[in-house]
Design an enzyme around this catalytic site. Structure first.
Site, PDB file in Angstrom:
ATOM      1  N   LYS A 110       0.837  -1.205   0.000  1.00 43.42           N
ATOM      2  CA  LYS A 110       0.000   0.000   0.000  1.00 43.42           C
ATOM      3  C   LYS A 110       0.871   1.254   0.000  1.00 43.42           C
ATOM      4  CE  LYS A 110      -4.231  -2.040   1.450  1.00 43.42           C
ATOM      5  NZ  LYS A 110      -4.888  -2.757   2.502  1.00 43.42           N
ATOM      6  N   LYS A 189      -4.202  -9.626  -8.778  1.00 36.00           N
ATOM      7  CA  LYS A 189      -5.198 -10.086  -7.802  1.00 36.00           C
ATOM      8  C   LYS A 189      -6.406  -9.134  -7.834  1.00 36.00           C
ATOM      9  CE  LYS A 189      -5.804  -8.976  -3.121  1.00 36.00           C
ATOM     10  NZ  LYS A 189      -6.989  -9.438  -2.455  1.00 36.00           N
ATOM     11  N   LYS A 192     -10.474  -4.529  -4.174  1.00 39.56           N
ATOM     12  CA  LYS A 192     -11.172  -3.242  -4.164  1.00 39.56           C
ATOM     13  C   LYS A 192     -10.161  -2.118  -4.348  1.00 39.56           C
ATOM     14  CE  LYS A 192     -13.739  -5.205  -0.635  1.00 39.56           C
ATOM     15  NZ  LYS A 192     -13.277  -5.369   0.725  1.00 39.56           N
TER      16      LYS A 192
END
Ligand code: ADP
Ligand code: TRP
Length: 321
Positions: A110, A189, A192
């Site tokens: 992230k 993958k 969201k």
């Protein structure tokens, strides 16, 4: 057997969530004591729109029930309705080495994607460990991406037990190989946070739009292709009946697989696959009072279990005097 898993209400749930976590949980309903919850405290690390978080929390709950979770056969609640979990998370954080969290891929990925890191995002695995250990869960069904977080929970449980005496069950992950990672529209993958999802409960037009945007190569229809390398085939195989899948496989290997037609077929397959759940969900969404009641009852049962563990933990670490 005590089985537990949670899902974030951080956006619309997708077929990766379904195969990685929701379907295994529904299948496990008769195998033991099942704990399922919507992890809205975790979602706070990435969602800062209050209306959206509240709406997505209720929607995720409706999704889970519509997909077959029976609140009579499990404990189903919203994470923040059991505040004991945040106290346990704090206690666990005091014995979690920084290095353990610094190594977590999910956090590193992230940050690498430019998402501004906050302390909650860094400490996310500790709250997840608290979720699991608070209920003394033995088995945790998750997608492959959560494997490392499960290892962190195990490490923390072992460290606590070694330091303060046998307290926590050391949980095991349950990751089904075939469903370990559902690919997204772009072949990464499905997630969201990558914007590459196929939602479970899209309307027909949006579903078609999503499926038509699955990335495929530009090989001509007649050219033989490797099905396993094709993103469309890898999604198709989750929904096509075995006989039809065999035929499609042959079209790939021998030539004749027309992506456009296969995509339209996939739209129909998806629409049918979730038809019953979609109808149930519409009724649930129309009755927020019922949903809230189910979640309140679940939270009461969960709090009851949580209180026992937390009281033992408080004794162990010296918070009861
Ligand atoms: P997302 O990556 O979309 O934000 P979450 O992190 O909320 O999804 O994951 C919820 C559950 O769904 C977890 O158990 C996770 O492992 C599973 N899951 C998410 N994406 C996939 C995927 N593409 N394939 C299989 N399981 C997945
Ligand atoms: N981190 C999980 C995910 O993003 C969600 C989660 C939070 C969870 N607490 C949990 C999963 C406890 C299993 C058990 O998917």
């Amino acid at each position: 057997m005590r089985i537990l898993s949670g899902i974030q209400p951080s956006g619309k749930l997708h077929i990766g969530n379904y195969f990685g976590m929701m379907q295994p949980m529904v299948e496990n309903m008769d195998r033991g004591e099942l704990y399922a919850f919507i992890v809205n405290l975790h979602a706070l690390t990435s969602v800062n729109d209050p209306q959206r978080l509240a709406a997505d929390t209720m929607e995720a709950a409706a999704d889970f029930l519509a997909l077959g979770l029976d609140p009579e056969k499990c404990i189903f609640w919203v994470q923040s309705d059991v505040p004991e979990v945040t106290e346990l998370a704090w206690i666990l954080s005091t014995l979690t080495p920084m290095g353990l969290l610094e190594r977590c891929h999910s956090y590193k990925d992230k940050v690498a994607k430019g998402i501004a890191a906050n302390h909650g995002l860094f400490a996310y695995p500790v709250l997840m460990a608290a979720d699991i250990l608070l209920y003394q869960a033995e088995l945790v069904p998750v997608g492959k991406d959560q494997k490392q977080h499960l290892e962190v929970a195990r490490d923390i449980a072992i460290k606590f037990n070694n330091s303060f005496g046998e307290t926590f069950v050391v949980p095991e992950p349950a990751i089904s190989d075939s469903m370990a990672t559902v690919p997204g529209l772009d072949g990464q993958k499905m997630s969201k946070s990558y914007g590459n999802t196929i939602g479970i409960f899209l309307d027909e037009k949006s579903l078609k739009k999503s499926v038509m945007s699955i990335v495929t190569d530009s090989a001509p229809v007649d050219a033989p292709k490797d099905p396993d390398k094709c993103n469309l085939y890898n999604i198709m195989k989750l929904f096509a009946p075995p006989e039809r899948l065999k035929e499609i496989h042959e079209l790939y290997v021998n030539g004749g697989a027309a992506y456009g037609y296969l995509k339209l077929e996939l739209v129909d397959l998806l629409w049918e696959y979730f038809r019953e759940a979609r109808e149930t969900r519409e009724k649930l969404v129309d009755d927020p009072g019922f949903l809230r009641e189910v979640l309140n009852k679940g939270a009461m049962k969960a709090r009851d279990k949580a209180a026992g563990t937390l009281s033992l933990v408080r004794q162990r670490v010296g918070l009861i005097f």
